[in-house]
Design a protein around this motif. Structure first.
Motif, PDB file in Angstrom:
ATOM      1  N   SER A  82       0.847  -1.199   0.000  1.00 14.20           N
ATOM      2  CA  SER A  82       0.000   0.000   0.000  1.00 14.20           C
ATOM      3  C   SER A  82       0.869   1.230   0.000  1.00 14.20           C
ATOM      4  N   PRO A  83       0.362   2.342  -0.544  1.00 11.79           N
ATOM      5  CA  PRO A  83       1.162   3.552  -0.572  1.00 11.79           C
ATOM      6  C   PRO A  83       1.466   4.040   0.832  1.00 11.79           C
ATOM      7  N   ASP A 120      -9.389   9.947   4.501  1.00 12.23           N
ATOM      8  CA  ASP A 120      -9.853   9.861   3.112  1.00 12.23           C
ATOM      9  C   ASP A 120     -11.286   9.351   3.094  1.00 12.23           C
ATOM     10  N   GLU A 124     -14.376   4.539  -3.223  1.00 11.11           N
ATOM     11  CA  GLU A 124     -13.316   3.647  -3.668  1.00 11.11           C
ATOM     12  C   GLU A 124     -12.923   3.976  -5.098  1.00 11.11           C
ATOM     13  N   GLU A 125     -11.635   4.005  -5.369  1.00 16.95           N
ATOM     14  CA  GLU A 125     -11.149   4.432  -6.666  1.00 16.95           C
ATOM     15  C   GLU A 125     -10.033   3.512  -7.125  1.00 16.95           C
ATOM     16  N   SER A 127      -6.401   2.405  -7.920  1.00 19.05           N
ATOM     17  CA  SER A 127      -5.196   2.869  -7.232  1.00 19.05           C
ATOM     18  C   SER A 127      -3.971   2.678  -8.113  1.00 19.05           C
ATOM     19  N   THR A 351       2.581   5.177 -13.719  1.00 19.59           N
ATOM     20  CA  THR A 351       2.026   6.374 -13.077  1.00 19.59           C
ATOM     21  C   THR A 351       2.213   7.660 -13.868  1.00 19.59           C
ATOM     22  N   GLN A 420       3.759  11.753  -5.609  1.00 21.55           N
ATOM     23  CA  GLN A 420       2.526  11.091  -5.204  1.00 21.55           C
ATOM     24  C   GLN A 420       1.779  12.062  -4.293  1.00 21.55           C
ATOM     25  N   ARG A 422      -2.158  13.557  -2.603  1.00 20.71           N
ATOM     26  CA  ARG A 422      -3.593  13.459  -2.359  1.00 20.71           C
ATOM     27  C   ARG A 422      -4.177  14.818  -2.662  1.00 20.71           C
ATOM     28  N   PHE A 455      -8.847  12.576  -4.260  1.00 24.54           N
ATOM     29  CA  PHE A 455      -8.275  11.397  -4.915  1.00 24.54           C
ATOM     30  C   PHE A 455      -6.763  11.404  -4.730  1.00 24.54           C
ATOM     31  N   THR A 456      -6.176  10.229  -4.879  1.00 22.91           N
ATOM     32  CA  THR A 456      -4.729  10.062  -4.756  1.00 22.91           C
ATOM     33  C   THR A 456      -4.164   9.690  -6.113  1.00 22.91           C
ATOM     34  N   THR A 457      -3.068  10.320  -6.487  1.00 22.52           N
ATOM     35  CA  THR A 457      -2.508  10.096  -7.812  1.00 22.52           C
ATOM     36  C   THR A 457      -1.029  10.420  -7.804  1.00 22.52           C
TER      37      THR A 457
END
Length: 686
Positions: A82-83, A120, A124-125, A127, A351, A420, A422, A455-457
């Motif tokens: 996990s991140p 958060d 759910e998105e 990942s 990514t 990375q 959020r 969102f996280t990206t």
């Protein structure tokens, strides 16, 4: 067409519609039966996904999706890391860089803030992968031993090349023209006709028209299937090329529109490739003579900057080869540019997206558009090659970033980094999305713009910087992790030479009195654009795919990790990933940095000499219809400056309304083409 003929045609169309419905029903029933048989086979102790997949005409992944118990053990137990958790950090009133200050008359942004992370609460998105914590992650921040880009000590050998119109049979070889009988234009018939005409041998056949690989497209559900069947059809005396000498390119390249067929005689004495000239530029009614003239002009123009320039099969191959010949032999990088660890290359592949492609539909835009205006950034990527990442990358964790001063934070975001983050869209936001987010699908991206969305990206520094300093309202950004390089100029000399070549050929196209030579010069200038565009893309080094065929009677010999891409009564066509090759010119960090800069410039770009700005964020809310890589489609024209320079916004199309808002990419492209036709331009092209 009279009324009787019209009604008869409508009746025929209804009949086709009904037949399609019946065929779909049959297909649905067959697929259900296939899936049932797969689940039954999975109950057997002997069941293996890699054996069932070719028998079913599916990939191993598809079989595992139907029967999870068949998942390989190493996949079933390998939970992705996990991140890392975000650390609190705050950016208070950073000083914006000059090129990102708001334009005159635009809203003054409030202070950009990166607030401490909050729980958060987003839905759910999909990942994206992250960097492992601790020593495992730190081990990624190195280079691959013994692998670096160095200047070559050899000269590429030119290939004997011909240009063939597969529709008319016209073949151009040097200054000679031949007329061939190609029959149905299969690969076998093309090779036979060409080598009967030129027995001394040919190494490259460019198809300039006719698209022979689409001749049987109506027999297949997808174009790729038709192309794969055309490439893989047996050719007496020939087999698929396995590569030679310094050229590691082997096997066919299956692409829906620009495939490459690579063949060699059974005795190994002759190698030849059949490929589409569409890789280099889009053709109108141009024949093989004009195309050959364009390649001659291209070679002559490149030779002014590279005395050993050779045009290779594709623009990406040509671009990378020319770049290697600009690697310095003295100074800081005389020993070359080392290649990142495979782990970091894999992370960047997963990514770092390419161009932004997004269609905004009602209610984001009106149901009826007052007009559709297309602006395309001229030779866009050439504007973003002046600064690229070099050296050994550093990991910048959220805690490290939070401990920096405000000035250090903004300098890092303006530098060569990949972050990375959020992201939270402001509660009062009413414009387009600013940062890419993962979406369902293979390497798919969306751009959230709904107020309050979190969102996280991963995103490049230019995009993060734009989100914080945009002319409307700063977004909330939380730095979770990051990769930071030194700033360098590994692509600057290469890009400057290509820009000068492009400028020279564009001028020839404009001032040349002979229309045919003017057209050839224009095509050559477009080829230079492709060399830079696809050359940059080739640095990204995606995992390689190998294609092959296996007789239906030997289906158990299909590689277990292969994806079935087509089959007929005799052959199964498949492709399989082979991972990252030991490519000394793999630099995904360069491609990622340029793509990020280009996406940011699509939103906001300063024109210093004109003291103004251009880009989507400098339009009214609700007027952006779509983005397509370097182009933006609007409902209102803009007074953006255009000086024929890389990155400038060129007005390409203008269609007056009212027009129904496009709901699909196909509808957008149809409107785009109509707009370009309707637009009375001055002859400028990007």
């Amino acid at each position: 067409m009279d009324a009787q003929s019209y009604n008869a045609a409508l009746a025929d169309l209804r009949g086709v519609r009904d037949e399609i419905k019946k065929a779909r029903a049959v297909l649905t029933k067959l697929e259900a039966d296939r899936n049932k048989r797969i689940t039954q086979l999975a109950l057997s102790d002997r069941a293996k996904a890699e054996r069932i997949a070719p028998a079913a005409g599916l990939s191993v992944a598809d079989v595992v999706a139907l029967a999870p118990a068949l998942a390989p053990a190493e996949l079933a137990t390998n939970d992705s890391a996990s991140p890392p958790a975000a650390a609190p950090q705050i950016l208070n009133h950073p000083e914006p860089e000059p090129d990102n200050t708001p334009a005159a008359g635009s809203a003054e942004p409030s202070s950009p803030v990166v607030a401490p992370p909050s729980p958060d609460t987003s839905a759910e998105e999909p990942s994206l992968p992250g960097i492992p914590e601790g020593p495992a992650g730190e081990g990624w921040f190195t280079h691959t031993a013994g692998l670096a880009s160095i200047r070559p000590n050899f000269t590429q050998q030119a290939r004997s090349t011909v240009f063939l119109d597969a529709m008319t049979g016209v073949l151009v070889h040097r200054d000679q023209t031949h007329h061939l009988d190609l029959g149905a234009a299969s690969a076998a018939e093309i090779l036979t006709a060409v080598f009967d005409t030129l027995p001394q041998g040919v190494e490259r056949i460019y198809i300039t028209g006719g698209d022979p690989w689409h001749r049987d497209a109506d027999r297949y559900p997808y174009l790729r299937d038709a192309v794969a069947a055309w490439l893989s059809a047996p050719i007496p005396g020939w087999r698929t090329d396995t590569g030679r000498g310094r050229d590691r390119m082997a096997g066919h390249f299956v692409h829906a529109r620009n495939p490459v067929g690579r063949y060699q005689l059974d005795n190994g004495e002759q190698h030849v490739e059949i490929r589409s000239v569409g890789e280099w530029f889009d053709l109108g009614e141009d024949g093989p003579h004009t195309v050959r003239d364009a390649f001659v002009l291209l070679w002559q123009a490149l030779r002014r900057h590279w005395d050993d320039a050779v045009i290779m099969g594709s623009p990406s191959q040509t671009g990378r080869d020319l770049w290697t010949r600009t690697i310095p032999t003295r100074g800081q990088h005389a020993e070359g540019f080392p290649v990142l660890s495979e782990e970091l290359r894999g992370l960047l592949h997963a990514t770092a997206g390419q161009g932004r492609n997004e269609l905004l539909t009602p209610p984001c835009v009106p149901e009826q558009l007052p007009q559709l205006v297309e602006y395309d950034r001229t030779f866009a990527y050439a504007k973003h090659t002046w600064k690229s990442p070099v050296g050994t990358p550093r990991r910048i964790t959220g805690h490290t970033f939070a401990a920096w001063s405000q000035k250090e934070q903004m300098r890092a975001l303006y530098g060569c980094g990949h972050w990375q983050v959020r992201v939270t869209v402001p509660d009062t936001w009413n414009h387009v999305g600013l940062l890419p987010a993962p979406a369902p699908g293979d390497r798919a991206w969306c751009y959230p713009a709904t107020p309050g969305t979190t969102f996280t990206t991963w995103a490049g520094g230019p995009e993060v910087h734009t989100a914080l300093t945009n002319p409307i309202q700063p977004w909330k950004i939380e730095i979770l992790d990051g990769i930071l390089w030194e700033d360098g100029k590994p692509l600057d000399d290469w890009a400057k030479k290509l820009k000068e070549t492009w400028t020279n050929l564009s001028a020839q196209a404009h001032f040349q009195g002979n229309p045919e030579q003017a057209r050839a010069a224009h095509l050559a200038s477009r080829a230079v654009r492709s060399i830079l565009l696809y050359g940059i893309g080739s640095f990204a080094q995606r995992p390689r795919m190998v294609t092959g065929t296996t007789p239906r009677t030997l289906e158990r010999d299909v590689p277990p990790d292969a994806e079935i891409i087509g089959f007929d009564d005799e052959l199964i066509s498949w492709q399989k990933p082979t991972g990252f090759a030991r490519d000394p010119n793999a630099h995904p960090e360069w491609a990622a940095a340029i793509w990020s800069s280009a996406r940011a410039a699509l939103l906001s770009q300063r024109h210093r000499d004109d003291d103004t700005y251009a880009g989507a964020l400098h339009t009214l809310p609700g007027t952006v219809v779509a983005f397509r890589t370097d182009a933006v489609y609007l409902t209102q024209p803009q007074n953006w400056p255009y000086h024929h320079q890389p990155g400038d916004y060129l007005l390409r199309g203008h269609l007056t309304g009212p027009l129904p808002a496009p709901a699909t990419e196909g509808e957008l492209l149809a409107l785009r083409d109509a707009g370009r036709t309707a637009h009375t331009s001055t002859g400028q092209e990007s």
